[in-house]
Write a protein that holds these residues in place. Structure first.
Motif, PDB file in Angstrom:
ATOM      1  N   PHE A  45       0.893  -1.244   0.044  1.00 23.61           N
ATOM      2  CA  PHE A  45       0.164   0.054  -0.072  1.00 23.61           C
ATOM      3  C   PHE A  45       0.865   1.320   0.007  1.00 23.61           C
ATOM      4  CE2 PHE A  45      -2.028   3.493   2.176  1.00 23.61           C
ATOM      5  CZ  PHE A  45      -3.199   3.572   1.657  1.00 23.61           C
ATOM      6  N   PRO A  46       0.750   2.334  -0.859  1.00 21.83           N
ATOM      7  CA  PRO A  46      -0.768   2.627  -1.585  1.00 21.83           C
ATOM      8  C   PRO A  46      -0.345   2.143  -3.032  1.00 21.83           C
ATOM      9  CG  PRO A  46       0.658   4.469  -1.422  1.00 21.83           C
ATOM     10  CD  PRO A  46       1.195   3.491  -0.586  1.00 21.83           C
ATOM     11  N   GLN A  47       0.405   1.201  -3.304  1.00 25.25           N
ATOM     12  CA  GLN A  47       0.740   0.854  -4.430  1.00 25.25           C
ATOM     13  C   GLN A  47       1.048  -0.741  -4.753  1.00 25.25           C
ATOM     14  OE1 GLN A  47       3.211   3.403  -7.240  1.00 25.25           O
ATOM     15  NE2 GLN A  47       4.492   1.383  -7.435  1.00 25.25           N
ATOM     16  N   TRP A  98       3.498  11.052  -1.592  1.00 24.00           N
ATOM     17  CA  TRP A  98       1.925  10.730  -1.616  1.00 24.00           C
ATOM     18  C   TRP A  98       1.309  11.554  -0.807  1.00 24.00           C
ATOM     19  CZ3 TRP A  98      -2.158   7.526   0.581  1.00 24.00           C
ATOM     20  CH2 TRP A  98      -2.998   7.219  -0.299  1.00 24.00           C
ATOM     21  N   GLY A 103      -5.161   9.047   5.387  1.00 27.88           N
ATOM     22  CA  GLY A 103      -5.350   7.775   5.019  1.00 27.88           C
ATOM     23  C   GLY A 103      -5.067   6.648   5.856  1.00 27.88           C
ATOM     24  N   VAL A 111      -9.158   1.766   4.875  1.00 28.19           N
ATOM     25  CA  VAL A 111      -8.554   2.931   4.327  1.00 28.19           C
ATOM     26  C   VAL A 111      -9.486   4.001   4.185  1.00 28.19           C
ATOM     27  CG1 VAL A 111      -6.999   3.929   2.621  1.00 28.19           C
ATOM     28  CG2 VAL A 111      -6.783   1.317   2.985  1.00 28.19           C
ATOM     29  N   PHE A 123      -5.271   4.391  -4.846  1.00 25.25           N
ATOM     30  CA  PHE A 123      -4.469   3.533  -4.606  1.00 25.25           C
ATOM     31  C   PHE A 123      -4.678   1.931  -4.880  1.00 25.25           C
ATOM     32  CE2 PHE A 123      -7.607   3.266  -1.407  1.00 25.25           C
ATOM     33  CZ  PHE A 123      -7.792   1.818  -0.796  1.00 25.25           C
ATOM     34  N   PHE A 125      -3.655  -2.151  -3.800  1.00 25.54           N
ATOM     35  CA  PHE A 125      -3.252  -2.801  -2.409  1.00 25.54           C
ATOM     36  C   PHE A 125      -3.296  -4.367  -2.626  1.00 25.54           C
ATOM     37  CE2 PHE A 125      -4.835  -4.886   1.440  1.00 25.54           C
ATOM     38  CZ  PHE A 125      -4.244  -4.166   2.358  1.00 25.54           C
TER      39      PHE A 125
END
Length: 275
Positions: A45-47, A98, A103, A111, A123, A125
């Motif tokens: 997270f967030p990617q 980010w 968040g 989230v 995002f 996850f």
């Protein structure tokens, strides 16, 4: 029993009533910043991976989390005997790469966009779960048959799964799309089936580096790929977007049950069809 590190909000051990370890953690894993822990259940997270402009798999797995002092109510219908809520509070450096303050990511996969600037954020996850298996060549995954997937080994090209189950003979790194809420991982040698139940996480990533790739991973033993399999509940293909005040919830439930047999083959259907 369960072991959770505040570093990364990371589950590193899950043992059954017989004391058997159900998660894989590399013997070369590093348990301190800046390197993420290799194994267990990293939180991406967030990617997820390289699906965006941040570092691979985002920064959540490289940050120290804290225990939430005033968590949201835990579901009363949960069968869990114990639970913990962890919160990730962004640092100034996180906000530079980010810029979405507020968040909150809890261990219960929550989230929330509490920003006051009126801006939404998006995002991806994943729970990057490493399952401990006896021998990867004796493992099969059921529940992903006939589904479309993106093959990360072929520039994320889209294909359709053709087999009646996923078995392993070489490196695999696939993102299965629009997956069912239950997936079964069958370990023939241990006569054990892992059941992955998930909500709010439409995709599933299946990954094993195999021998050549494993040797290139510094914090993974050369032969350890044989005893691990990642099946990851994820939201990758379509990023989740939250407007201010909106909240996303995801849930991952793992269980390990004895495998049953049918005509000499492990039969996961009872598991997949059970409630």
């Amino acid at each position: 029993t369960l072991q959770v590190y505040l570093y990364g909000g990371h589950v590193t051990s899950w043992k059954n009533d017989h004391g058997e370890e159900l998660l894989f953690v590399s013997s070369k894993a590093v348990f301190k910043p800046p390197k993420p822990i290799r194994g267990g259940i990293p939180i991406c997270f967030p990617q997820f991976a390289s699906h965006g402009g941040l570092e691979s798999h985002g920064f959540a797995r490289n940050r120290v989390w804290s225990i939430e002092s005033d968590p949201p109510p835990f579901p009363t219908n949960s069968a869990s005997k114990a639970h913990v809520d962890l919160i990730l509070k962004p640092t100034e450096e996180d906000l530079k790469i980010w810029p979405h303050s507020g968040g909150d990511l809890l261990l219960t996969s929550r989230v929330r966009n509490t920003s006051t600037d009126g801006k939404p954020f998006s995002f991806t996850f994943a729970y990057h779960t490493y399952f401990a298996v006896s021998d990867i060549s004796e493992v099969r995954v059921e529940g992903l048959e006939t589904l479309d997937y993106l093959d990360n080994l072929q520039s994320k090209e889209r294909f359709t799964e053709q087999g009646d189950a996923i078995t392993f003979e070489s490196e695999i790194d696939k993102i299965y799309l629009s997956t069912p809420t239950k997936i079964a991982i069958l370990d023939h040698e241990k006569k054990r089936t892992f059941v992955v139940r998930k909500d709010g996480l439409p995709d599933a990533v299946v990954w094993n580096p195999w021998d050549k790739r494993a040797k290139a991973i510094a914090d993974l033993g050369d032969e350890e790929y044989k005893h691990m399999l990642c099946v990851e509940a994820a939201a990758v293909e379509k990023p989740i977007t939250l407007k201010p005040g909106e909240e996303w919830k995801g849930r991952l439930e793992l269980s390990a049950v004895p495998s049953s047999y049918c005509s000499g083959q492990l039969d996961p259907q009872k598991v997949l069809q059970s409630s």
